[in-house]
Design a protein around this motif. Structure first.
Motif, PDB file in Angstrom:
ATOM      1  N   UNK A  50       0.836  -1.209   0.000  1.00  0.00           N
ATOM      2  CA  UNK A  50       0.000   0.000   0.000  1.00  0.00           C
ATOM      3  C   UNK A  50       0.869   1.256   0.000  1.00  0.00           C
ATOM      4  N   UNK A  51       1.942   1.236   0.765  1.00  0.00           N
ATOM      5  CA  UNK A  51       2.831   2.410   0.785  1.00  0.00           C
ATOM      6  C   UNK A  51       3.519   2.606  -0.561  1.00  0.00           C
ATOM      7  N   UNK A  52       3.989   1.516  -1.162  1.00  0.00           N
ATOM      8  CA  UNK A  52       4.636   1.622  -2.471  1.00  0.00           C
ATOM      9  C   UNK A  52       3.630   2.080  -3.517  1.00  0.00           C
ATOM     10  N   UNK A  53       2.416   1.554  -3.475  1.00  0.00           N
ATOM     11  CA  UNK A  53       1.393   1.968  -4.429  1.00  0.00           C
ATOM     12  C   UNK A  53       1.034   3.441  -4.284  1.00  0.00           C
ATOM     13  N   UNK A  54       0.929   3.894  -3.052  1.00  0.00           N
ATOM     14  CA  UNK A  54       0.629   5.311  -2.837  1.00  0.00           C
ATOM     15  C   UNK A  54       1.770   6.189  -3.346  1.00  0.00           C
ATOM     16  N   UNK A  55       2.994   5.711  -3.173  1.00  0.00           N
ATOM     17  CA  UNK A  55       4.135   6.479  -3.673  1.00  0.00           C
ATOM     18  C   UNK A  55       4.136   6.516  -5.202  1.00  0.00           C
ATOM     19  N   UNK A  56       3.876   5.384  -5.834  1.00  0.00           N
ATOM     20  CA  UNK A  56       3.865   5.347  -7.299  1.00  0.00           C
ATOM     21  C   UNK A  56       2.727   6.171  -7.885  1.00  0.00           C
ATOM     22  N   UNK A  57       1.578   6.128  -7.261  1.00  0.00           N
ATOM     23  CA  UNK A  57       0.455   6.917  -7.767  1.00  0.00           C
ATOM     24  C   UNK A  57       0.607   8.406  -7.446  1.00  0.00           C
ATOM     25  N   UNK A  58       1.318   8.722  -6.390  1.00  0.00           N
ATOM     26  CA  UNK A  58       1.465  10.115  -5.997  1.00  0.00           C
ATOM     27  C   UNK A  58       2.602  10.838  -6.666  1.00  0.00           C
TER      28      UNK A  58
END
Length: 80
Positions: A50-58
């Motif tokens: 979830x943290x990696x996904x939020x970083x990639x989307x952000x």
């Protein structure tokens, strides 16, 4: 000014607790089973994903400047 109470404290044994050391140990913690270890691992991996996904989307939202050559022009700005 301040008078000290001469009567005994009802919980005087609390004062003596510093001098008393018990030789009784608490029971050992039960070992985690395979299901608990797998569950904890899955929760950890989910949180990391979830943290990696939020970083990639952000990341695209955090970049400054125009992206590519697709800019919007209004007809009023062209001066027709």
């Amino acid at each position: 000014m301040f008078r000290r109470r001469r009567e005994p404290v009802p919980f005087a044994f609390v004062v003596e607790a510093d001098r008393f050391r018990s030789n009784v140990e608490p029971p050992p913690r039960p070992r985690a089973g395979a299901a608990q270890i797998a569950g904890r691992t899955l929760i950890g991996l989910t949180a990391a994903a979830a943290l990696v996904g939020a970083l990639l989307l952000g990341m695209p939202a955090m970049e400054s400047g125009p992206h590519g050559k697709t800019t919007q022009h209004s007809e009023a700005a062209e001066g027709r």
